[in-house]
Design an enzyme around this catalytic site. Sequence first.
Site, PDB file in Angstrom:
ATOM      1  N   ASP A  21       0.847  -1.090  -0.003  1.00  0.00           N
ATOM      2  CA  ASP A  21      -0.074   0.275   0.059  1.00  0.00           C
ATOM      3  C   ASP A  21       1.018   1.189   0.182  1.00  0.00           C
ATOM      4  O   ASP A  21       2.032   1.310   0.871  1.00  0.00           O
ATOM      5  CB  ASP A  21      -0.907   0.123   1.313  1.00  0.00           C
ATOM      6  CG  ASP A  21      -1.545   1.257   1.421  1.00  0.00           C
ATOM      7  OD1 ASP A  21      -1.957   2.015   0.420  1.00  0.00           O
ATOM      8  OD2 ASP A  21      -2.085   1.565   2.601  1.00  0.00           O
ATOM      9  N   ASN A  23      -0.406   4.276  -0.041  1.00  0.00           N
ATOM     10  CA  ASN A  23      -1.161   5.702   0.456  1.00  0.00           C
ATOM     11  C   ASN A  23      -1.622   5.591   1.654  1.00  0.00           C
ATOM     12  O   ASN A  23      -2.800   6.707   1.870  1.00  0.00           O
ATOM     13  CB  ASN A  23      -2.286   6.154  -0.880  1.00  0.00           C
ATOM     14  CG  ASN A  23      -3.472   5.170  -1.076  1.00  0.00           C
ATOM     15  OD1 ASN A  23      -3.257   4.139  -0.197  1.00  0.00           O
ATOM     16  ND2 ASN A  23      -4.273   5.527  -2.024  1.00  0.00           N
ATOM     17  N   ASP A  25      -4.346   3.514   2.742  1.00  0.00           N
ATOM     18  CA  ASP A  25      -5.679   3.282   2.837  1.00  0.00           C
ATOM     19  C   ASP A  25      -6.004   2.002   3.227  1.00  0.00           C
ATOM     20  O   ASP A  25      -7.020   1.359   3.259  1.00  0.00           O
ATOM     21  CB  ASP A  25      -6.742   3.660   1.377  1.00  0.00           C
ATOM     22  CG  ASP A  25      -5.973   2.918   0.414  1.00  0.00           C
ATOM     23  OD1 ASP A  25      -5.138   1.984   0.333  1.00  0.00           O
ATOM     24  OD2 ASP A  25      -6.721   3.014  -0.640  1.00  0.00           O
ATOM     25  N   ASP A  98      -3.491 -10.729 -15.422  1.00  0.00           N
ATOM     26  CA  ASP A  98      -4.739 -11.700 -15.261  1.00  0.00           C
ATOM     27  C   ASP A  98      -6.094 -11.327 -16.046  1.00  0.00           C
ATOM     28  O   ASP A  98      -6.508  -9.962 -15.997  1.00  0.00           O
ATOM     29  CB  ASP A  98      -5.089 -11.783 -13.775  1.00  0.00           C
ATOM     30  CG  ASP A  98      -5.558 -13.193 -13.284  1.00  0.00           C
ATOM     31  OD1 ASP A  98      -6.153 -13.816 -14.033  1.00  0.00           O
ATOM     32  OD2 ASP A  98      -5.329 -13.450 -12.011  1.00  0.00           O
ATOM     33  N   ASP A 199      -8.192 -16.575 -16.600  1.00  0.00           N
ATOM     34  CA  ASP A 199      -9.054 -17.031 -15.530  1.00  0.00           C
ATOM     35  C   ASP A 199     -10.020 -18.382 -15.960  1.00  0.00           C
ATOM     36  O   ASP A 199     -10.764 -17.945 -16.881  1.00  0.00           O
ATOM     37  CB  ASP A 199      -9.694 -15.926 -14.804  1.00  0.00           C
ATOM     38  CG  ASP A 199     -10.291 -16.508 -13.434  1.00  0.00           C
ATOM     39  OD1 ASP A 199      -9.733 -17.148 -12.663  1.00  0.00           O
ATOM     40  OD2 ASP A 199     -11.337 -16.229 -13.376  1.00  0.00           O
ATOM     41  N   GLU A 241      -6.081 -21.055 -16.794  1.00  0.00           N
ATOM     42  CA  GLU A 241      -6.390 -21.797 -15.583  1.00  0.00           C
ATOM     43  C   GLU A 241      -7.433 -22.756 -16.055  1.00  0.00           C
ATOM     44  O   GLU A 241      -8.528 -22.556 -16.490  1.00  0.00           O
ATOM     45  CB  GLU A 241      -6.924 -20.808 -14.587  1.00  0.00           C
ATOM     46  CG  GLU A 241      -7.437 -21.394 -13.388  1.00  0.00           C
ATOM     47  CD  GLU A 241      -8.238 -20.721 -12.313  1.00  0.00           C
ATOM     48  OE1 GLU A 241      -8.102 -20.912 -11.258  1.00  0.00           O
ATOM     49  OE2 GLU A 241      -8.855 -19.743 -12.830  1.00  0.00           O
ATOM     50  N   HIS A 315      -3.165 -17.230  -5.403  1.00  0.00           N
ATOM     51  CA  HIS A 315      -4.226 -16.498  -4.547  1.00  0.00           C
ATOM     52  C   HIS A 315      -5.391 -17.514  -4.221  1.00  0.00           C
ATOM     53  O   HIS A 315      -6.182 -16.662  -3.128  1.00  0.00           O
ATOM     54  CB  HIS A 315      -4.766 -15.275  -5.386  1.00  0.00           C
ATOM     55  CG  HIS A 315      -5.143 -15.661  -6.551  1.00  0.00           C
ATOM     56  ND1 HIS A 315      -4.682 -16.061  -7.757  1.00  0.00           N
ATOM     57  CD2 HIS A 315      -6.675 -15.584  -6.901  1.00  0.00           C
ATOM     58  CE1 HIS A 315      -5.601 -16.482  -8.651  1.00  0.00           C
ATOM     59  NE2 HIS A 315      -6.682 -16.111  -8.188  1.00  0.00           N
ATOM     60  N   ASP A 316      -5.510 -18.628  -4.699  1.00  0.00           N
ATOM     61  CA  ASP A 316      -6.754 -19.510  -4.209  1.00  0.00           C
ATOM     62  C   ASP A 316      -6.213 -20.553  -3.393  1.00  0.00           C
ATOM     63  O   ASP A 316      -6.964 -21.393  -2.982  1.00  0.00           O
ATOM     64  CB  ASP A 316      -7.358 -19.991  -5.506  1.00  0.00           C
ATOM     65  CG  ASP A 316      -8.200 -19.014  -6.208  1.00  0.00           C
ATOM     66  OD1 ASP A 316      -8.749 -18.063  -5.616  1.00  0.00           O
ATOM     67  OD2 ASP A 316      -8.490 -19.227  -7.399  1.00  0.00           O
TER      68      ASP A 316
END
Length: 546
Positions: A21, A23, A25, A98, A199, A241, A315-316
């Site tokens: 990150d 900034n 947030d 992606d 994907d 994928e 990520h899965d």
Amino acid sequence: MNKKWWQNAVVYQVYPRSFQDSNGDGIGDIKGIIQRLDYLQKLGINVIWLSPVYQSPNDDNGYDISDYYGIMAEFGTMEDMDELIAEAKKRDISLVMDLVVNHTSDEHKWFVEAKKSTDNECRDYYVWRDPVNGKAPNDLGSVFGGSAWEYDEETEQYFLHLFSKRQPDLNWDNKEMRYEIYDMMNFWLEKGIGGFRMDVIELIGKVPDEGITANGPLVHDYLQEMNRKTFGNYDVMTVGETNSATIEDAKLFSGEDRQELSMVFQFEHVNLDQQPNKSKWDLKPLSLIELKEVLSRWQYELQEEGWNSLFWNNHDQPRIVSRWGNDQEYRVESAKMFAILLHMMKGTPYIYQGEEIGMTNSVITDISQADDVETLNMYRERIEEGYSEKEIFESINAKGRDNARTPMQWDHTAEGGFTSGKPWLAVNPNYSAINVEQALKDKESIFYCYQKLIQLRKEHSLIVYGKYELLLPDHPTLFAYTRSYGEEKWLIVANFSETENQISLSQEPMDLKPIISNRKVESYNLKELILSPYETFVVKVDDLVM
């Protein structure tokens, strides 16, 4: 086989929401990725696979795209994106985007239009069906639970969503829709990206009326058309994928003469710790013999045609060191073991952010700590089905997707140096001990093991093109194989267990200096090998020895 640049590449997946990150947030962003490019250059990778940064309402963390030409505001701007592509190029890093073209968000302008009436020009961009006996057209289920059909009151038809009901499926039978997709892909290719990760691409040929979702009869026609109209005209890398792909499917998707994709992700090996014919949440212990059989079969079958993608994490998937290693006493040793085993195989290796420092699963004890839609749906369903919370959390902590999505651990400061604000998902509490800053200071760290593996790949054609051969297929705790190229042969041996292993792999005593090892060992005697827990090494061997 014609040699391609991506066969020699090592890919690093960035999940932008959790990477850096810039900034405050609490959400990772594109400027944050740019800040960390020097780190990735130091690691040595050639390709970044960037998880979606397109405009999205975030029902499925960006895999529900509402505008393919826009950047999600919390990630930055198109100017930031152009800068990322340019800055990565300066470091000889290609950016693979992606791309989700099986479905869009329900906020995409096409779907907003499609819902207006049954004769709207965008209606046929999606899959609509009349009710059957007042109910859904058939019993197709959503990956995220429940029916794959959602009723639209206004137009009195059902639309298909193989994932969330906020992710309506595109109708690939519609030529106008396909050509709009191709125009969009060319827009990104013209920006100079290095290719696409596609994907759930095996689903675009679905025939829902016949209950066919994956590998429908026209999927290869669509991909060959896509290749001709888009990435086939560029020197780029594409990976599909394909959750249910068999080896024969993979040859069709990635065969050199097929003009489809560079490679596919197959998931047979990462399904080995679930009970047969049950869901991923129904756990069973991993059998190393099964793992060796599956990985070796893919190695053998794609040795001459097609190409393997090599991965443990994404990520899965949960963190491999927690999943099949030991993330406590032997975290460093087992993390290095997984690295060496994978990177010495034939194919293009993928590193998921944090894998190179041995990041672990993050245990949760309350469902309020979960963010992932799949996890939340499973929790509700299993509570209703009478499962105990203890059973449910055992499954979530082992296999939940949030395990991979906790923020990257950069240093020992607050929130692991990921953000100066409150992170969107809690940082793993072990960040003060496991972080990049610590890894870079320690010359024996997991990071430097990955760095060396990447460097070896650049220096030795054997790793890229060599023949694979499994040894000791029935040994319950040793994973051993050879790679050979021309006159050269390397032996890779891993003790895939927490106990000491003794074995003789040669009739003659010898001292072989390791090319790489996960322990400080001067030499290995193959006649009298004694391996510590998770000990793994690579040596050059003479054919006569084996």
